[in-house]
Design a protein around this motif. Structure first.
Motif, PDB file in Angstrom:
ATOM      1  N   SER A   1       0.844  -1.181   0.000  1.00 44.61           N
ATOM      2  CA  SER A   1       0.000   0.000   0.000  1.00 44.61           C
ATOM      3  C   SER A   1       0.889   1.244   0.000  1.00 44.61           C
ATOM      4  O   SER A   1       2.080   1.168  -0.279  1.00 44.61           O
ATOM      5  CB  SER A   1      -0.940  -0.040   1.207  1.00 44.61           C
ATOM      6  OG  SER A   1      -1.909   0.994   1.128  1.00 44.61           O
TER       7      SER A   1
ATOM      8  N   GLU B   1      -6.838  -2.320   1.982  1.00 44.62           N
ATOM      9  CA  GLU B   1      -6.207  -2.721   3.234  1.00 44.62           C
ATOM     10  C   GLU B   1      -7.220  -3.359   4.174  1.00 44.62           C
ATOM     11  O   GLU B   1      -6.955  -4.413   4.784  1.00 44.62           O
ATOM     12  CB  GLU B   1      -5.579  -1.514   3.932  1.00 44.62           C
ATOM     13  CG  GLU B   1      -4.332  -0.968   3.286  1.00 44.62           C
ATOM     14  CD  GLU B   1      -3.677   0.116   4.128  1.00 44.62           C
ATOM     15  OE1 GLU B   1      -2.695   0.709   3.650  1.00 44.62           O
ATOM     16  OE2 GLU B   1      -4.146   0.352   5.259  1.00 44.62           O
TER      17      GLU B   1
ATOM     18  N   LEU C   1       1.028  -6.431   5.598  1.00 43.26           N
ATOM     19  CA  LEU C   1       0.755  -5.177   4.901  1.00 43.26           C
ATOM     20  C   LEU C   1       1.948  -4.245   5.046  1.00 43.26           C
ATOM     21  O   LEU C   1       2.379  -3.950   6.160  1.00 43.26           O
ATOM     22  CB  LEU C   1      -0.496  -4.519   5.489  1.00 43.26           C
ATOM     23  CG  LEU C   1      -0.790  -3.067   5.105  1.00 43.26           C
ATOM     24  CD1 LEU C   1      -1.059  -2.946   3.611  1.00 43.26           C
ATOM     25  CD2 LEU C   1      -1.973  -2.548   5.911  1.00 43.26           C
TER      26      LEU C   1
ATOM     27  N   ARG D   1       3.293  -0.425   3.796  1.00 46.91           N
ATOM     28  CA  ARG D   1       3.073   0.852   3.126  1.00 46.91           C
ATOM     29  C   ARG D   1       4.428   1.456   2.765  1.00 46.91           C
ATOM     30  O   ARG D   1       5.340   1.470   3.595  1.00 46.91           O
ATOM     31  CB  ARG D   1       2.327   1.830   4.032  1.00 46.91           C
ATOM     32  CG  ARG D   1       0.872   1.466   4.312  1.00 46.91           C
ATOM     33  CD  ARG D   1       0.252   2.487   5.237  1.00 46.91           C
ATOM     34  NE  ARG D   1      -1.142   2.193   5.548  1.00 46.91           N
ATOM     35  CZ  ARG D   1      -1.874   2.882   6.421  1.00 46.91           C
ATOM     36  NH1 ARG D   1      -1.331   3.921   7.060  1.00 46.91           N
ATOM     37  NH2 ARG D   1      -3.131   2.553   6.651  1.00 46.91           N
TER      38      ARG D   1
ATOM     39  N   ARG E   1       0.395  -5.555   9.881  1.00 47.44           N
ATOM     40  CA  ARG E   1       0.978  -4.336   9.326  1.00 47.44           C
ATOM     41  C   ARG E   1       2.386  -4.155   9.874  1.00 47.44           C
ATOM     42  O   ARG E   1       2.589  -4.096  11.087  1.00 47.44           O
ATOM     43  CB  ARG E   1       0.128  -3.111   9.657  1.00 47.44           C
ATOM     44  CG  ARG E   1       0.705  -1.854   9.007  1.00 47.44           C
ATOM     45  CD  ARG E   1      -0.103  -0.621   9.255  1.00 47.44           C
ATOM     46  NE  ARG E   1       0.668   0.560   8.864  1.00 47.44           N
ATOM     47  CZ  ARG E   1       0.327   1.810   9.125  1.00 47.44           C
ATOM     48  NH1 ARG E   1      -0.795   2.059   9.787  1.00 47.44           N
ATOM     49  NH2 ARG E   1       1.093   2.806   8.733  1.00 47.44           N
TER      50      ARG E   1
END
Length: 247
Positions: free
Chosen positions: A93, A112, A124, A126, A178
């Motif tokens: 992401s 997400e 995840l 970013r 995450r």
């Protein structure tokens, strides 16, 4: 040997992730709209997706489009991954999708949520904007006699190959939820980055800062898309430009 599916595996990031995983000896299937034998359009029905996922242990989801359809694609992918018994879904992401009210960012944030609620093991990551994206932006902005850039905005570009390395490593590890964001080595004003692009490409243009308005611009000015505390990247924008343009 692990069997891994990379969606968007012919794209800027997905291609490099595929190369890294194959270099480590893993069997990698590339899923994209036109690449056989796994030519699947996730946004338009997803025909062939079950066959592509058969026997797959991990999925790296790099496919994305600012033209829309990412949420529907994620719904099809996660449903098929559950049917196939996939153990690990890795999603890339963008830093700031929860802070900047930009349309594409809202879509990435929605994906997400789908990943988190998929019932699959998930990871995840970013990242900030890739060097390539800024170079493409500046290419367009440099066409007029004066190069206008959004005033008061900074960026933290990161080398796509470094993000690919990070994604490959995460894919081979256990689902981690995450993980820490990944930013480039420097937070720089768009003005300074634009001037670096002009020097590297040999163009002569005055650069002017153009003030813009609205909530989205305000969020970019406030640095909602930056990750200065996670500046894990090493390659600077100038180093990227020198490699690309040879100057």
């Amino acid at each position: 040997m692990t069997t891994i599916l990379v969606t968007g595996g012919t794209g800027t990031l997905g291609r490099l992730v595929t190369e890294r995983l194959r270099a480590d000896g893993h069997a990698v299937r590339v899923l994209s709209r036109h690449t056989r034998p796994y030519a699947v359009d996730l946004r338009e029905g997803g025909a062939g997706l079950d066959e592509a996922l058969a026997g797959v242990e991990s999925v790296v989801h790099c496919a994305s489009s600012p033209r829309g359809g990412d949420e529907q694609a994620a719904d099809r992918l996660t449903a098929a991954a559950r049917r196939a018994g996939v153990a690990h879904l890795v999603y890339i992401s963008i830093v700031g999708v929860d802070r900047v009210p930009f349309g594409y960012y809202k879509s990435k944030l929605a994906v997400e949520r789908r990943v988190e609620e998929s019932g699959l093991g998930w990871t995840l990551l970013r990242a900030t904007q890739f060097h390539d994206l800024l170079a493409t932006l500046f290419q367009g902005l440099a066409r007029p006699p004066v190069m206008l850039v959004p005033g008061g905005v900074s960026d933290e570009p990161v080398e796509v190959s470094e993000v690919a390395d990070r994604l490959a490593g995460l894919t081979l590890a256990a689902p981690a939820g995450r993980v820490p964001d990944m930013g480039g080595p420097e937070v720089r004003t768009l003005d300074s980055l634009a001037r670096a692009y002009l020097r590297a490409t040999g163009r002569r243009r005055p650069v002017a800062n153009l003030p813009l308005f609205g909530r989205t611009y305000g969020a970019f000015r406030a640095g909602g898309h930056l990750a200065p505390d996670q500046a894990a990247g090493k390659v600077t924008f100038e180093e990227y430009l020198a490699r690309r343009f040879g100057r």
